[in-house]
Design an enzyme around this catalytic site. Structure first.
Site, PDB file in Angstrom:
ATOM      1  CG  HIS A 144     -49.965 -23.083  68.722  1.00 17.49           C
ATOM      2  ND1 HIS A 144     -50.614 -22.170  69.519  1.00 17.49           N
ATOM      3  CD2 HIS A 144     -48.653 -22.720  68.760  1.00 17.49           C
ATOM      4  CE1 HIS A 144     -49.748 -21.295  70.009  1.00 17.49           C
ATOM      5  NE2 HIS A 144     -48.544 -21.617  69.568  1.00 17.49           N
ATOM      6  CG  ASP A 183     -53.842 -22.664  70.365  1.00 16.68           C
ATOM      7  OD1 ASP A 183     -53.346 -23.803  70.512  1.00 16.68           O
ATOM      8  OD2 ASP A 183     -53.193 -21.673  69.983  1.00 16.68           O
ATOM      9  CB  SER A 233     -46.002 -20.375  71.287  1.00 12.28           C
ATOM     10  OG  SER A 233     -45.913 -19.521  70.178  1.00 12.28           O
TER      11      SER A 233
END
Length: 392
Positions: free
Chosen positions: A173, A240, A338
């Site tokens: 992502h 992911d 992230s």
């Protein structure tokens, strides 16, 4: 009795720090009754005379002495008394069986392009337990992901982990996620960073001396490789995980060093329920930037069925390639990035090393809500894909 020449050799090793400064043992560092200590590798140990710790004594007399071993020995010193160095000797090296019987080798399947334990996941920092702030050389595999925006502006909005001289792992992502602005281009990674407000970074140690790292390293990304089965619009964000191939090889230092992948077959199949691990980073996400200083937090792996019950309320169905950790208010991946690492520690009779257990994927908004664990991509499930994808 330890030979004087060996004492001189070891004191010479201790005198040199990685920043080119000097440390001479002082009586304040003594442990009068020796006693218990914790090694740089986070193991329980006993503070004893160097010559009584056969493994570390043997390491010292090995020629040539590796830089990593030199630094480990330096940071293992726990005192100095009556002309003798005291060393923090791990319990496992004081057991008679470990000194007479070679330890079993871990069950590892590896690609020659990936470093093995002993070459990666090194623990050289004198770790502070329960703290939020990292040491300047703690988690040296951590990377900041750079994006080039409109009008040539640049910024860091995701994290990653160095796994070899040429590759960084992050989240898919962060490469082609639905939240990424269309005018952003992933263009590079920053390695060897600690405080984003300073360059070079410096830290004052317990002796009042300044310990400085080399300037951080900005490396262009040659190719982004999101997992082929990742679907940006999916609610559960399965697969992911992504690889970033760097435009050039990086040279390892005490501040730029890879983390190990979970190559051991037992680690590849582990779910880490109830296991405490570390999440670390600057709190960088696709939308927010939280801290200039690298932070850390301890999080505990959650049972998947319990985590699934929580996320079912949001119509999110988790899969066995994912794991959950944390769920304490104000902690979790609020201190991670992230795409950043969930860091596990493997202790075996051969090496004690950090490995990449998970990649930060998603969690509640705002982050750090009590009862809501963060969701991570389980790296062990993707070792085959990683090994089949990386190139020399």
């Amino acid at each position: 009795m330890l030979k004087p020449s060996i004492i001189c050799l070891f004191l010479g090793i201790l005198a040199k720090s990685s920043a080119g400064q000097f440390y001479f043992p002082n009586e304040a560092a003594q442990v009068p009754n020796y006693g218990r200590c914790i090694t740089p590798n986070r193991e329980r140990a006993l503070c004893i005379h160097l010559e009584d710790c056969k493994y570390l004594y043997g390491l010292l007399t090995t020629t040539p002495l590796r830089d990593t071993d030199r630094l480990y020995l330096s940071r293992s010193q726990c005192g100095y008394t009556n002309g003798k160095v005291l060393i923090c000797c791990p319990d496992r090296y004081r057991e008679s069986s470990s000194e007479t019987t070679p330890p079993p080798k871990p069950n590892v399947t590896s690609n020659s392009l990936l470093p093995l334990p002993g070459q990666c996941g090194n623990i050289l920092s004198n770790r502070i337990y329960g703290g939020m702030k990292t040491k300047i050389d703690e988690f040296p595999w951590m990377a900041l992901i750079e994006y080039t925006k409109s009008q040539g502006k640049k910024g860091h909005h995701c994290g990653g982990s160095l796994i070899s001289t040429r590759y960084v792992i992050t989240a898919s992502h962060c490469v082609n996620g639905k939240a990424l602005p269309t005018d952003w281009r992933l263009s590079g990674v920053r390695l060897g960073e600690w405080d984003t407000n300073t360059n070079p970074d410096c830290e004052v140690d317990v002796r009042g001396m300044k310990d400085c790292a080399p300037p951080h390293l900005d490396v262009p990304v040659e190719r982004t490789i999101p997992h082929p089965d990742y679907i940006p619009a999916s609610k559960n964000q399965v697969n992911d995980i992504a690889l970033l191939r760097l435009a050039q090889q990086v040279e390892y230092t005490d501040f730029v060093r890879p983390i190990c992948l979970p190559l051991d077959v037992n680690l590849r199949s582990a779910t880490f329920d109830g296991i405490t691990m570390d999440v670390a980073g600057w709190g960088k996400t696709e939308q927010l930037s939280a801290s200039n200083l690298k932070l850390k937090a301890a999080v505990e792996g959650s049972r998947m069925d319990e985590c699934q019950n929580v996320y079912s309320s949001q119509d999110i169905l988790l899969e066995d390639t994912q794991m959950c950790a944390g769920g304490k208010e104000g902690v979790d991946s609020c201190r991670g990035d992230s795409g950043g690492p969930l860091i596990g520690l493997d202790t075996n009779k051969v090496n004690t090393y950090y490995f990449l257990a998970g990649v930060v994927s998603f969690g509640p908004t705002p982050c750090g809500l009590a009862g809501w664990p963060g969701v991570y991509t389980l790296v062990g499930k993707y070792v085959d894909w990683i090994q089949n994808t990386i190139e020399s």
